[in-house]
Design a protein around this motif. Structure first.
Motif, short mmCIF file in Angstrom:
data_model
loop_
_atom_site.label_atom_id
_atom_site.label_comp_id
_atom_site.label_asym_id
_atom_site.label_seq_id
_atom_site.Cartn_x
_atom_site.Cartn_y
_atom_site.Cartn_z
N GLY A 28 0.81 -1.21 0.00
CA GLY A 28 0.00 0.00 0.00
C GLY A 28 0.84 1.25 0.00
N SER A 29 2.16 1.09 0.10
CA SER A 29 3.07 2.24 -0.06
C SER A 29 4.23 1.82 -0.95
N GLU A 30 5.27 1.19 -0.41
CA GLU A 30 6.43 0.80 -1.24
C GLU A 30 6.12 -0.38 -2.17
N VAL A 31 5.15 -1.19 -1.81
CA VAL A 31 4.81 -2.40 -2.57
C VAL A 31 3.33 -2.32 -2.95
N THR A 32 3.03 -2.54 -4.23
CA THR A 32 1.63 -2.53 -4.65
C THR A 32 0.94 -3.83 -4.26
N ALA A 33 -0.37 -3.82 -4.26
CA ALA A 33 -1.14 -5.03 -3.95
C ALA A 33 -0.84 -6.13 -4.97
N ASP A 34 -0.70 -5.78 -6.24
CA ASP A 34 -0.39 -6.79 -7.27
C ASP A 34 1.00 -7.38 -7.06
N VAL B 133 0.96 -35.14 -0.24
CA VAL B 133 -0.09 -34.17 0.08
C VAL B 133 -1.46 -34.75 -0.27
N VAL B 134 -2.36 -34.70 0.69
CA VAL B 134 -3.76 -35.08 0.48
C VAL B 134 -4.60 -33.82 0.27
N LYS B 135 -4.36 -32.79 1.09
CA LYS B 135 -5.18 -31.58 1.03
C LYS B 135 -4.44 -30.41 1.67
N ILE B 136 -4.58 -29.24 1.07
CA ILE B 136 -4.18 -27.99 1.72
C ILE B 136 -5.35 -27.64 2.63
N VAL B 137 -5.11 -27.63 3.93
CA VAL B 137 -6.20 -27.45 4.91
C VAL B 137 -6.39 -25.98 5.26
N LYS B 138 -5.29 -25.30 5.59
CA LYS B 138 -5.39 -23.92 6.07
C LYS B 138 -4.19 -23.13 5.60
N VAL B 139 -4.45 -21.90 5.16
CA VAL B 139 -3.41 -20.96 4.78
C VAL B 139 -3.56 -19.75 5.71
N VAL B 140 -2.45 -19.34 6.30
CA VAL B 140 -2.44 -18.12 7.10
C VAL B 140 -1.44 -17.19 6.46
N GLY B 141 -1.88 -15.98 6.17
CA GLY B 141 -1.01 -15.00 5.54
C GLY B 141 -0.97 -13.71 6.32
N PHE B 142 0.21 -13.15 6.39
CA PHE B 142 0.43 -11.87 7.06
C PHE B 142 0.91 -10.87 6.02
N VAL B 143 0.32 -9.69 6.04
CA VAL B 143 0.66 -8.65 5.08
C VAL B 143 1.12 -7.42 5.85
N ALA B 144 2.38 -7.01 5.65
CA ALA B 144 2.88 -5.78 6.26
C ALA B 144 2.18 -4.64 5.54
N SER B 145 1.28 -3.97 6.25
CA SER B 145 0.35 -3.05 5.61
C SER B 145 0.61 -1.59 5.98
N ALA B 146 0.61 -0.74 4.95
CA ALA B 146 0.68 0.70 5.18
C ALA B 146 -0.62 1.14 5.83
N PRO B 147 -0.60 2.24 6.57
CA PRO B 147 -1.85 2.74 7.17
C PRO B 147 -2.94 2.91 6.11
N GLY B 148 -4.11 2.40 6.42
CA GLY B 148 -5.25 2.51 5.51
C GLY B 148 -5.35 1.39 4.49
N PHE B 149 -4.33 0.53 4.35
CA PHE B 149 -4.41 -0.57 3.38
C PHE B 149 -5.30 -1.67 3.94
N SER B 150 -6.31 -2.06 3.19
CA SER B 150 -7.24 -3.09 3.66
C SER B 150 -7.43 -4.20 2.64
N GLY B 151 -6.49 -4.36 1.72
CA GLY B 151 -6.61 -5.36 0.68
C GLY B 151 -5.89 -6.66 0.95
N GLN B 152 -5.74 -7.02 2.23
CA GLN B 152 -5.01 -8.25 2.58
C GLN B 152 -5.59 -9.50 1.91
N PRO B 153 -6.93 -9.66 1.85
CA PRO B 153 -7.45 -10.87 1.18
C PRO B 153 -7.01 -10.99 -0.28
N GLY B 154 -6.98 -9.89 -1.00
CA GLY B 154 -6.54 -9.93 -2.39
C GLY B 154 -5.08 -10.31 -2.52
N VAL B 155 -4.26 -9.81 -1.59
CA VAL B 155 -2.84 -10.17 -1.60
C VAL B 155 -2.69 -11.68 -1.42
#
Length: 159
Positions: free
Chosen positions: A61-67, A93-115
């Motif tokens: 959301g600042s130095e790095v774009t969402a894309d 591998v049988v199944k991917i069960v859970k993915v947890v992702g952390f996004v270092a976010s600039a103030p006001g950035f709320s696009g974590q799901p898209g990332v």
């Protein structure tokens, strides 16, 4: 893995997609890349490291774009799969069960799901229905080494 497919299915699928799992990223501190308990493998958080180097730094959301961050999440996902492969082999591998992702976010950035779709879409490409998973996408103020994204997995495996 589809029941009708022979051993080595996921390895061949990666090859068909033109994907190669990287070398397992060595731990940055006191932990291991992945552990198995029962039928599950849990990976440690994986950063977008390629050939031993972090490929980007900064806040999304600042130095790095969402894309750009979505592409970095894909790299993290490949590193997480490498950790699974290094422990039990990707073809278990049988199944991917859970993915947890952390996004270092600039103030006001709320696009974590898209990332995090960068990682989720990769699992769909490789594993099809076995790649459909639960997920958390969390915005944070800082990640190790000033990485923009970190991804961890819970994977069900054979045996």
């Amino acid at each position: 893995m589809p029941e009708s497919e022979p051993v080595g299915y996921w390895s061949r699928k990666l090859e068909q997609l033109g994907l190669e799992l990287p070398t397992v990223v060595p731990p940055l501190a006191s932990y291991v890349p992945a552990v198995r308990t029962g039928a599950f493998v849990y990976t440690s958080g994986q950063l977008p490291i390629v050939d031993g180097s972090l490929v980007a730094t900064g806040k999304v959301g600042s130095e790095v774009t969402a894309d750009q961050a979505a592409d970095l999440a894909r790299t993290c996902a490949l590193n997480a799969l490498a950790a699974v492969d290094g422990l039990v082999g990707i073809d278990s591998v049988v199944k991917i069960v859970k993915v947890v992702g952390f996004v270092a976010s600039a103030p006001g950035f709320s696009g974590q799901p898209g990332v995090l779709n960068g990682a989720s879409d990769l699992f769909g490409e490789i594993f099809g229905d076995a790649g459909v998973h639960a997920r958390s996408a969390v915005g944070v103020s800082e990640l190790p080494l000033d990485a923009p994204v970190e991804v961890e997995l819970v994977v069900e495996v054979e045996g």
